[in-house]
Motif scaffolding. Structure first.
Motif, PDB file in Angstrom:
ATOM      1  N   ALA A  58      -6.943  10.849   6.098  1.00  0.00           N
ATOM      2  CA  ALA A  58      -6.124  11.924   5.522  1.00  0.00           C
ATOM      3  C   ALA A  58      -4.997  11.379   4.631  1.00  0.00           C
ATOM      4  O   ALA A  58      -4.637  11.995   3.633  1.00  0.00           O
ATOM      5  N   ASP A  59      -4.421  10.252   4.981  1.00  0.00           N
ATOM      6  CA  ASP A  59      -3.301   9.701   4.209  1.00  0.00           C
ATOM      7  C   ASP A  59      -3.755   8.793   3.074  1.00  0.00           C
ATOM      8  O   ASP A  59      -2.926   8.279   2.331  1.00  0.00           O
ATOM      9  N   ALA A  60      -5.034   8.590   2.935  1.00  0.00           N
ATOM     10  CA  ALA A  60      -5.548   7.598   2.000  1.00  0.00           C
ATOM     11  C   ALA A  60      -5.246   7.932   0.549  1.00  0.00           C
ATOM     12  O   ALA A  60      -4.907   7.056  -0.234  1.00  0.00           O
ATOM     13  N   GLU A  61      -5.364   9.202   0.167  1.00  0.00           N
ATOM     14  CA  GLU A  61      -5.125   9.558  -1.238  1.00  0.00           C
ATOM     15  C   GLU A  61      -3.698   9.263  -1.644  1.00  0.00           C
ATOM     16  O   GLU A  61      -3.453   8.708  -2.711  1.00  0.00           O
ATOM     17  N   GLN A  62      -2.751   9.626  -0.790  1.00  0.00           N
ATOM     18  CA  GLN A  62      -1.338   9.378  -1.091  1.00  0.00           C
ATOM     19  C   GLN A  62      -1.053   7.875  -1.096  1.00  0.00           C
ATOM     20  O   GLN A  62      -0.357   7.371  -1.966  1.00  0.00           O
ATOM     21  N   GLY A  63      -1.587   7.152  -0.131  1.00  0.00           N
ATOM     22  CA  GLY A  63      -1.385   5.703  -0.073  1.00  0.00           C
ATOM     23  C   GLY A  63      -1.998   4.995  -1.261  1.00  0.00           C
ATOM     24  O   GLY A  63      -1.404   4.066  -1.831  1.00  0.00           O
ATOM     25  N   LEU A  64      -3.178   5.425  -1.671  1.00  0.00           N
ATOM     26  CA  LEU A  64      -3.842   4.826  -2.824  1.00  0.00           C
ATOM     27  C   LEU A  64      -3.057   5.097  -4.101  1.00  0.00           C
ATOM     28  O   LEU A  64      -2.882   4.192  -4.933  1.00  0.00           O
ATOM     29  N   ALA A  65      -2.540   6.297  -4.252  1.00  0.00           N
ATOM     30  CA  ALA A  65      -1.740   6.629  -5.440  1.00  0.00           C
ATOM     31  C   ALA A  65      -0.474   5.774  -5.495  1.00  0.00           C
ATOM     32  O   ALA A  65      -0.105   5.251  -6.554  1.00  0.00           O
ATOM     33  N   LYS A  66       0.179   5.605  -4.345  1.00  0.00           N
ATOM     34  CA  LYS A  66       1.402   4.787  -4.286  1.00  0.00           C
ATOM     35  C   LYS A  66       1.092   3.330  -4.593  1.00  0.00           C
ATOM     36  O   LYS A  66       1.820   2.657  -5.335  1.00  0.00           O
ATOM     37  N   ALA A  67       0.013   2.809  -4.034  1.00  0.00           N
ATOM     38  CA  ALA A  67      -0.374   1.420  -4.275  1.00  0.00           C
ATOM     39  C   ALA A  67      -0.700   1.202  -5.742  1.00  0.00           C
ATOM     40  O   ALA A  67      -0.322   0.184  -6.335  1.00  0.00           O
ATOM     41  N   ARG A  68      -1.386   2.146  -6.361  1.00  0.00           N
ATOM     42  CA  ARG A  68      -1.703   2.023  -7.794  1.00  0.00           C
ATOM     43  C   ARG A  68      -0.448   2.099  -8.644  1.00  0.00           C
ATOM     44  O   ARG A  68      -0.343   1.428  -9.669  1.00  0.00           O
TER      45      ARG A  68
END
Length: 165
Positions: A58-68
């Motif tokens: 569930a948190d992956a999209e937000q984490g991926l956006a932040k990492a990018r």
């Protein structure tokens, strides 16, 4: 503007409360080697979040956006440093037999690796570079720690190694 998120590149550490900490912090963050290491860390975070997204975390999209976002920032820092004349060393810049400077000391390059250089282990700094035994114990140093380079041909006439600036 600083944030409270400790993983953010805009987070302000407590050491900024005094002048020396601020100078050290800003000097470190503008160091090309530091930026290269941060890019490697950000790329690892992007891969981690991409795997989590594949598992429908569930948190992956937000984490991926932040990492990018962090990765884009550090690539920008590196591009700006390159534009200002900073040198970013890589395997293409070295061959075995060249001389490399780490921490103010010159070493003979024994082997060129993809991410690092193999050099003789620093046992006795008084030994002239040309007399260093290449079969002695070795260690590796990453390219982001290289301070200077001198090709082997430029040093052949000087038995003590390259002169320090």
């Amino acid at each position: 503007m600083p944030t409270d998120d400790p993983t953010s590149y805009t987070a302000t550490p407590p050491s900024l409360r005094n002048g020396r900490g601020a100078r050290d912090y800003l000097a470190t963050r503008s160091d090309p080697g530091f930026a290269q290491r941060r890019i490697a860390q950000c790329e690892a975070r992007v891969r981690k979040w991409a795997r989590a997204l594949a598992l429908r975390d569930a948190d992956a999209e937000q984490g991926l956006a932040k990492a990018r976002e962090d990765l884009a920032h550090w690539r920008e820092v590196v591009a700006l440093a390159k534009a200002n004349g900073s040198t970013f060393w890589s395997a293409a810049d070295f061959t075995a037999g060249d001389y490399v400077q780490f921490d103010g000391v010159w070493y003979v390059v024994v082997h060129v690796n993809r991410r690092s250089l193999t050099i003789p282990e620093p046992l006795d700094p008084s030994t002239p570079l040309a007399d260093q035994d290449r079969t002695a114990r070795t260690c590796t140093r990453p390219y982001d720690r290289v301070q200077d380079r001198s090709p082997a041909e430029a040093v052949n006439n000087d038995r003590q190694g390259p002169s320090s600036p």
